[in-house]
Structure formats: C-alpha cells, structure tokens
Design a protein around this motif. Sequence first.
Motif, short mmCIF file in Angstrom:
data_model
loop_
_atom_site.label_atom_id
_atom_site.label_comp_id
_atom_site.label_asym_id
_atom_site.label_seq_id
_atom_site.Cartn_x
_atom_site.Cartn_y
_atom_site.Cartn_z
N LEU A 67 66.78 -63.18 45.70
CA LEU A 67 66.30 -64.41 45.10
C LEU A 67 65.26 -64.08 44.04
N LEU A 68 65.39 -64.73 42.88
CA LEU A 68 64.43 -64.58 41.79
C LEU A 68 63.84 -65.95 41.49
N ILE A 69 62.52 -66.02 41.43
CA ILE A 69 61.84 -67.27 41.13
C ILE A 69 61.41 -67.23 39.67
N GLY A 70 62.07 -68.03 38.84
CA GLY A 70 61.71 -68.14 37.43
C GLY A 70 60.54 -69.10 37.27
N PRO A 71 60.33 -69.64 36.06
CA PRO A 71 59.22 -70.59 35.86
C PRO A 71 59.31 -71.74 36.86
N TRP A 72 58.22 -72.00 37.55
CA TRP A 72 58.19 -73.03 38.58
C TRP A 72 57.47 -74.28 38.10
N TRP A 73 57.12 -74.31 36.82
CA TRP A 73 56.44 -75.46 36.23
C TRP A 73 57.36 -76.08 35.18
N HIS A 74 57.06 -77.32 34.80
CA HIS A 74 57.85 -77.96 33.75
C HIS A 74 57.11 -77.94 32.41
N GLU A 75 55.84 -78.29 32.42
CA GLU A 75 55.07 -78.30 31.17
C GLU A 75 53.83 -77.42 31.30
N ASP A 76 52.82 -77.89 32.03
CA ASP A 76 51.58 -77.13 32.16
C ASP A 76 51.76 -75.98 33.15
N TYR A 77 51.20 -74.80 32.79
CA TYR A 77 51.25 -73.66 33.70
C TYR A 77 50.45 -73.98 34.96
N ILE A 78 51.04 -73.71 36.10
CA ILE A 78 50.36 -73.95 37.37
C ILE A 78 50.53 -72.72 38.26
N SER A 79 49.71 -72.67 39.30
CA SER A 79 49.74 -71.55 40.22
C SER A 79 51.06 -71.48 40.99
N LEU A 80 51.46 -70.26 41.31
CA LEU A 80 52.64 -70.06 42.15
C LEU A 80 52.39 -70.50 43.59
N VAL A 95 75.68 -62.60 44.75
CA VAL A 95 74.81 -62.61 43.57
C VAL A 95 73.36 -62.66 44.00
N ALA A 96 72.48 -62.37 43.05
CA ALA A 96 71.05 -62.63 43.22
C ALA A 96 70.78 -63.98 42.56
N TRP A 97 70.28 -64.92 43.31
CA TRP A 97 70.11 -66.29 42.84
C TRP A 97 68.80 -66.44 42.08
N ARG A 98 68.88 -66.97 40.87
CA ARG A 98 67.69 -67.20 40.06
C ARG A 98 67.43 -68.70 39.94
N GLY A 126 65.90 -59.01 48.91
CA GLY A 126 65.26 -58.79 47.62
C GLY A 126 64.60 -60.06 47.11
N LEU A 127 63.36 -59.97 46.64
CA LEU A 127 62.63 -61.13 46.13
C LEU A 127 61.87 -60.74 44.87
N PHE A 128 62.05 -61.52 43.82
CA PHE A 128 61.37 -61.31 42.54
C PHE A 128 60.51 -62.53 42.27
N LEU A 129 59.20 -62.36 42.31
CA LEU A 129 58.28 -63.45 42.06
C LEU A 129 57.85 -63.43 40.60
N ALA A 130 58.15 -64.51 39.90
CA ALA A 130 57.79 -64.70 38.50
C ALA A 130 58.69 -63.90 37.57
N ASP A 131 59.99 -64.18 37.67
CA ASP A 131 60.94 -63.66 36.68
C ASP A 131 60.79 -64.53 35.43
#
Length: 326
Positions: free
Chosen positions: A71-84, A39-42, A103-108
Amino acid sequence: MAVEHLDIDHPEVFHGLPVFTLPEPDTLPAPTLPEPGSVAWRLHYPPEDGGFPALWRHFLGAVDTRRVRALLIGPWWHEDYISLGPALRLIASDAGLFPELRGLFLADVTGEECEVSWIQLCDITPVFEAFPQLEELVVRGGGESMSDDEELRLEPVHHRALKSLRFESGGLPGHVVRALGASDLPALERLELWLGTQGYGGDATVEDLRPLLSGAALPSLRHLGLCNSEIQDEIAAAVASAPVVARLESLALSMGTLGDMGARALLDGQPLTHLVSLDLHHHYLTEPLMSRFRDLCAGADVHVDLDEADGSDPEDEEFRYVVVSE
C-alpha cells in the motif's frame, strides 16, 4: 550489480509489485480492478467532500483488503497541506483488515505535489505496532518548520519482521536516528537514511549514527545507505572503522557532499573489497581519488558508482550541496 538511483517520483514498482492507483469513486465507466494481491495499491488525492476518510472508506469497500500485500499513501489532503497524523491513525486502527500487508509507503508524494520538506508527517511508531508482519517501510518527508504534531517522530521499537527501511528526507531529525539506534530490528537487511541538511531539520550527528554503525541491533543488515548529507565526509570517516561494514554487501554514501577528505578515510580504513557495490554518486572527489576507487574496485570486482562528479573547486566546501533538501 546495477545501482538504482532513487528519484523523488512515483515508483512504478513497490515491494516487488506493479503500482496501481485506485480510481476515483465516480469514474465512468466503472473500471475492472486487478486482483487485490497482484498490485501495490496507491491512494491519491482524496475527494473534495470527506477528505482522506472518504477515500479510505472507498478503498475498503472496493477492494478485498484481506489480500492486499502493499500500500502506498499519496497526498492525503485536497488543498491545504495537513499532517499525516489523522490518516495514519485511521490506517492503524484498521490494521486487522490487512492481514497480508507486507509493504507500506508513507507519503508517496512528488515535488510537483509538495516539496519534500513541506510534507507534514507525524509519529510513525504506531505503524510498527499495528503491522507486526510488515517487511518493507518507506517514509518520505520532513522539514524544520513543523509543529510537534506535524514533525516526523519515532520511538524505539521492537519489530521482528521488517527487512527494509528507508527514510527519504531533506532533513532527517536526529531524534529519529537515535530512536533507530535504540530499536531492535533483528530481520532488517536494508537500511537507507537520507539525512539532509540542518537548514531543513537534518541535525543528526555522527554520534547519533554510532549505534547503527556498530551493527549490534542489526544482525541481518546487508545494505546500509547514509546518504544526502552535508556532513558526508564525517560520515565516511566513521564508516571507515564501523564494525557493521564487514558484513555488508552494499554501501551507499551518495547524494551528499563527499569530498577527498572522506574518500581518503574510506580508502585508508577497513577493507571494502568484500562489497558487491559501493555507491558514491553525486560527489566532490578529484580525479586522483576517483582513480583510486576505480582501481580498488576493479581489482576486487566491486561495482562502484562515481557518477555525477561535481567539477567545483575541491577546496571550496561552501558551494557543495546535497541532492534533496527543500
């Protein structure tokens, strides 16, 4: 050959693999995880305590990352938007744990989670340096009201393995386009840029695109997408005489403000009949120009996508819009 319309949504398949979202650490009953390479891990929404580093540690402990292929990186913050930035530095520092990553997806990230122009990115050059075997990279996000450490940035890179690169943005900075033009990507077969609007930081010009259109550093390129642009007519005119077009199998000038002026330039320029597909969907062409494309492509068995024609006054450019901006 069908043309895939890309939406701002979570992909169900990435790098040829079904996408699987890693369950949260406290999920009960404990789920049976798929084989790491199947699989592609999200990774999605880090825990409240510990943020992305905690989610990353959970991933490393739960999955044999030596066999992870995508690998897919979804939202990396919990509340406030922060830099990747901090998350990407952590990923790059552990690159040795991912020898099979291709394969790498930044900001899915979807619009419901964060508007594309609000996604706070960073310098992605370390990705190319940390993963020399990477074959596919997708980067989503970008906007104008970012500080330097939150803006999408790229330095010219040399990467021998990358085959597919896509930037999905409502405003792709010109300096990123120029860095791509100065990069050496000999294996790249697919390049797609969503250029966006100047109002959201998309200040790339046709001159910025010239090195890419020459094809000099992209000897393997077979698909080129210069999409979602408010200067789509100017881009079409440049593409009409661009050396790279002769070796393409597919061309996309979709999602933007393409009108009759750009269409005439394409039709009067170099031959397009060698293409397998020509994607112009979401455009402002009048019926006579659409008919010329249909006739040209039908005679050469080229799949042409003219869907989403806007019925506005073709002379009124003020009300033309791109598909993805905010």
